[in-house]
Design a protein around this motif. Structure first.
Motif, short mmCIF file in Angstrom:
data_model
loop_
_atom_site.label_atom_id
_atom_site.label_comp_id
_atom_site.label_asym_id
_atom_site.label_seq_id
_atom_site.Cartn_x
_atom_site.Cartn_y
_atom_site.Cartn_z
N VAL B 20 43.43 48.64 40.32
CA VAL B 20 43.29 47.65 41.38
C VAL B 20 44.68 47.22 41.86
O VAL B 20 45.53 46.82 41.05
N PHE B 21 44.90 47.29 43.14
CA PHE B 21 46.18 46.88 43.70
C PHE B 21 46.16 45.39 44.00
O PHE B 21 45.09 44.78 44.10
N PRO B 22 47.34 44.78 44.12
CA PRO B 22 47.40 43.33 44.35
C PRO B 22 46.65 42.94 45.62
O PRO B 22 46.63 43.73 46.56
N ALA B 23 46.15 41.71 45.67
CA ALA B 23 46.34 40.69 44.67
C ALA B 23 44.99 40.05 44.32
O ALA B 23 44.61 40.00 43.18
N GLN B 24 44.25 39.61 45.33
CA GLN B 24 43.03 38.84 45.06
C GLN B 24 41.82 39.74 45.31
O GLN B 24 41.73 40.41 46.34
N TYR B 25 40.91 39.76 44.33
CA TYR B 25 39.70 40.59 44.49
C TYR B 25 38.59 39.98 43.64
O TYR B 25 38.87 39.22 42.71
N PRO B 26 37.33 40.30 43.95
CA PRO B 26 36.23 39.68 43.19
C PRO B 26 36.04 40.39 41.85
O PRO B 26 35.18 41.25 41.69
N ARG B 27 36.90 40.02 40.91
CA ARG B 27 36.89 40.69 39.59
C ARG B 27 35.52 40.60 38.92
O ARG B 27 35.10 41.50 38.19
N GLU B 28 34.79 39.48 39.19
CA GLU B 28 33.50 39.28 38.51
C GLU B 28 32.51 40.40 38.84
O GLU B 28 31.72 40.81 37.98
N LEU B 81 40.69 50.19 43.87
CA LEU B 81 40.31 49.13 44.80
C LEU B 81 41.57 48.61 45.49
O LEU B 81 42.56 48.28 44.82
N PHE B 82 41.53 48.59 46.80
CA PHE B 82 42.66 48.10 47.59
C PHE B 82 42.25 46.83 48.33
O PHE B 82 41.56 46.90 49.34
N PRO B 83 42.66 45.68 47.81
CA PRO B 83 42.40 44.46 48.60
C PRO B 83 43.35 44.46 49.80
O PRO B 83 44.45 45.00 49.73
N HIS B 84 42.91 43.86 50.88
CA HIS B 84 43.78 43.83 52.07
C HIS B 84 44.74 42.65 51.95
O HIS B 84 44.57 41.60 52.55
#
Ligand SMILES: Nc1ncnc2c1ncn2[C@@H]1O[C@H](COP(=O)(O)OP(=O)(O)O)[C@@H](O)[C@H]1O
Ligand code: SF4
Lengths: 259, 357
Positions: B20-28, B81-84
């Motif tokens: 998973v790339f930075p930074a914020q993502y729905p880890r749950e 996973l790439f968060p924008h």
């Protein structure tokens, strides 16, 4: 009598100042740092001690500064050259509010507050642009002795523009200017202007506050000083030995730590 | 246990491993779908291949991330996973997904940027559900009660982290700066079942007096180069709090009481502290920093920048100006990740500490 020493191990020169308990300079020395900072600090200290006519045992505290401060085993404490230049300049010229220190490998602009304490500072990046090393390389290229380049540049009738402060690019610019027979004085003036512009951007980011004092070896270069004074619109304080101001600040900190 | 050993163990236990790339993502959502997300921030690599794909002015978070892939160190992963987060991560996502010819599933997660409107919430909810639906195709159905459990575990993690941060801000932690971030950063790959006991243990073990030296706040993307923490420890400086994207900004979110797990995750995002990657205003960021300064007695802020990080660097001049005007000391340093502290950077940090001492 108690004595205190400040040792400034710079990239090019190692400078030592010995102070007595009354805060008077009773010996100093400036030598080339060379390849071994520890040896340089010992040699410079011996010279300064001899000048002061005292022995090592008379020293109560030693403070080291400069980029080689970590390689001075003799030192009781170390401080950065930023704190030391600020304090040294303030001690000599108590109305100093801004210190411009241009040494061999870096330049700094320091805002000085009450008691010679640093209020803010900025320092150049890793490269040699805007430092004494830049001038040394150019002096060698133009075959001008370092201590004459400033005065020579002041006699220039015109000025060439040097477009880069990068030592490598400026060097090749100088080579082509020489090939085109531009007078040396004019090239020198352009080089001094380039370094002053670079340092000026640092001055602006900190802001000029009160009187200005220049320290470090490049303060011996009248060409740089004159152009900097023009930019500032005011005269700059310079001690007769601007290279020892860091060591003086270190010696003052040694004395303060003891007192 | 190292990150690598942990990943191998999780894989053996039947978990899917996602980079998973930075930074914020729905880890749950990932946790609930039996995925162990392993965050890729600053792998300790020498950049050789990535330079061929990226311009010289791209930050080293992106360069190191791509390098990790090019060196084959992600071959065992089950997806990305790439968060924008920013344009650079977006660019990386398209290089990896469109040009490298990777066989691995790549997922993208978009968040709305400030200023937030009612439609932002709708957009976020849609993207949460959309991501879950896409993951379902690879990983099987999402168990709703499992998701609820994971949201609860997320709350526990946050609550423990908050306690640790509070202890530190009030000078009641005996752990060094290095130890503190070593533990916090374990959360970049440990699952909550393992991270929660680690945090609990650390909390108990590090109750005590902090060092007596001056306190500072660190701001930036992540605590790198690690040498800065070592140097601050040596100088007796307490990092009293931080405003790191990888740490407080995304970890210390206020709780949501929402029953629906998607609602709870959405609320969490909108309640995140101000951040450049969310498009927060300078005023919000300043208020957040001032809150931290007041809460911890810090005398200054060190902006520890990743070179070429456009979102962060854009705000710094204004933040510095405002902080200085209010009499606070500031220091800005920028460096490539994992390049250590040069002599000059070292001197700047030391001089800053002398200045506030
Ligand atoms: N006599 C001189 N005339 C003009 N410039 C000088 C002279 N002596 C030294 N310099 C300049 O000072 C620089 C060295 O400054 P110094 O403060 O000794 O550096 P450092 O502290 O890094 O050792 C040299 O690079 C040179 O440009
Ligand atoms: S360091 Fe900055 S530019 Fe690089 S990925 Fe992070 S937010 Fe984007």
């Amino acid at each position: 009598m108690d004595y205190f020493a400040g040792i400034d191990v710079g990239s090019l020169s190692t400078d030592v100042v010995i102070l007595n308990g009354g805060g008077e300079v009773c010996g100093y020395s400036i030598i080339e740092t060379g390849a071994n900072s520890t040896e340089a600090s010992e040699d410079a200290l011996e010279n300064a001690l001899a000048q002061a006519g005292i022995g090592r045992g008379d020293l109560v505290k030693i403070v080291a500064t400069g980029y080689g401060r970590v390689s001075v085993p003799l030192a009781d404490r170390k401080f950065t050259e930023i704190s030391c230049h600020a304090l040294g300049a303030y001690y000599l010229f108590p109305y100093t509010g801004t210190v411009i220190d241009i040494g061999g490998q870096d330049s700094k602009v320091i805002r000085v507050g009450e008691g010679g304490k640093v209020v803010d500072f900025t320092m150049n990046d890793k490269c040699a642009a805007g430092t004494g090393r830049f001038l040394e390389v150019m002096a060698a290229k133009l075959r001008v002795p370092l201590d004459e380049m400033g005065d020579l540049s002041l006699h220039a009738k015109g000025e060439v523009q040097i477009s880069s402060v990068c030592t490598v690019f400026a060097e090749s610019e100088v080579v082509s200017l020489v090939a085109r027979n531009h007078p040396r004085e004019e090239i020198l003036r352009g080089l001094h202007r380039a370094i002053v512009s670079r340092v000026w951007s640092m001055v602006k980011s900190i802001g000029v506050n009160g009187e200005v004092t220049m320290t470090g070896g490049v303060a011996k270069n009248s060409g740089v000083v004159v152009l900097m004074e023009e930019r500032l619109g005011k005269t700059i304080h310079i001690h007769s030995e601007p290279q020892i101001i860091g060591a003086l600040g270190a010696a003052l900190l040694a004395r303060r730590a003891f007192g | 246990m190292t990150r690598k050993e942990y990943i191998i163990k999780q894989k053996k236990m039947g978990r899917h491993i996602f980079g998973v790339f930075p930074a914020q993502y729905p880890r749950e959502i990932l946790w609930a779908m039996n995925v162990a997300p392993v965050e890729i921030w600053d792998p300790p690599l020498e950049i050789t291949g990535a330079n061929a794909h990226l311009q010289p002015y791209i930050c080293s978070v992106v360069k190191l991330g791509l390098e990790l892939i090019l060196q084959g160190k992600c071959d065992d992963l089950d997806g990305f996973l790439f968060p924008h987060t920013c344009d650079s991560i977006q660019n990386l996502a398209s290089i990896v997904n469109d040009y490298l010819g990777m066989e691995k599933p790549c997922y993208f997660f978009y968040h709305p940027k400030a200023p937030f409107r009612d439609s932002s919430r709708i957009f976020y909810m849609e993207h949460l559900k959309g991501l879950a639906a896409l993951l379902k195709q690879q990983l099987g159905p999402l168990d709703f009660s499992k998701l609820n459990q994971c949201v609860e575990q997320g709350r526990q993690v946050t609550s423990l982290l908050r306690e640790l941060y509070n202890m530190r801000a009030s000078g009641e932690i005996s752990a060094s700066n290095v130890q503190f971030y070593r533990v916090i950063r374990q959360g970049e790959f440990l699952l909550p079942d393992d991270f929660i006991p680690l945090l609990e243990e650390f909390l108990t073990a590090s109750k005590g007096r902090s060092v007596a030296g001056p306190a500072v706040i660190l701001s930036g993307v992540l605590p790198n180069p690690p040498e800065i923490l070592t140097l601050l420890d040596e100088l007796g400086v307490r990092v009293a709090d931080d405003d790191f994207l990888s740490c407080s900004r995304r970890l210390l979110v206020p709780f949501s009481q929402a029953r629906d797990p998607f609602e709870a995750m959405a609320e969490t995002y909108f309640a995140m502290p101000p951040c450049t990657t969310k498009g927060s205003s300078i005023d919000e960021r300043l208020n957040y920093l001032f809150g931290k300064i007041e809460g911890s007695g810090a005398r200054g802020v060190i902006f520890d920048m990743v070179k070429f990080c456009e979102p962060e660097l854009f705000d710094v001049p204004q933040l510095v100006k405002e902080l200085k005007e209010r009499g606070l000391a500031t220091l800005v340093i920028d460096s490539e990740l994992n390049q250590g502290l040069s002599g000059q950077l070292n001197t700047r940090v030391e001089a800053f500490v002398e200045m506030i001492s």
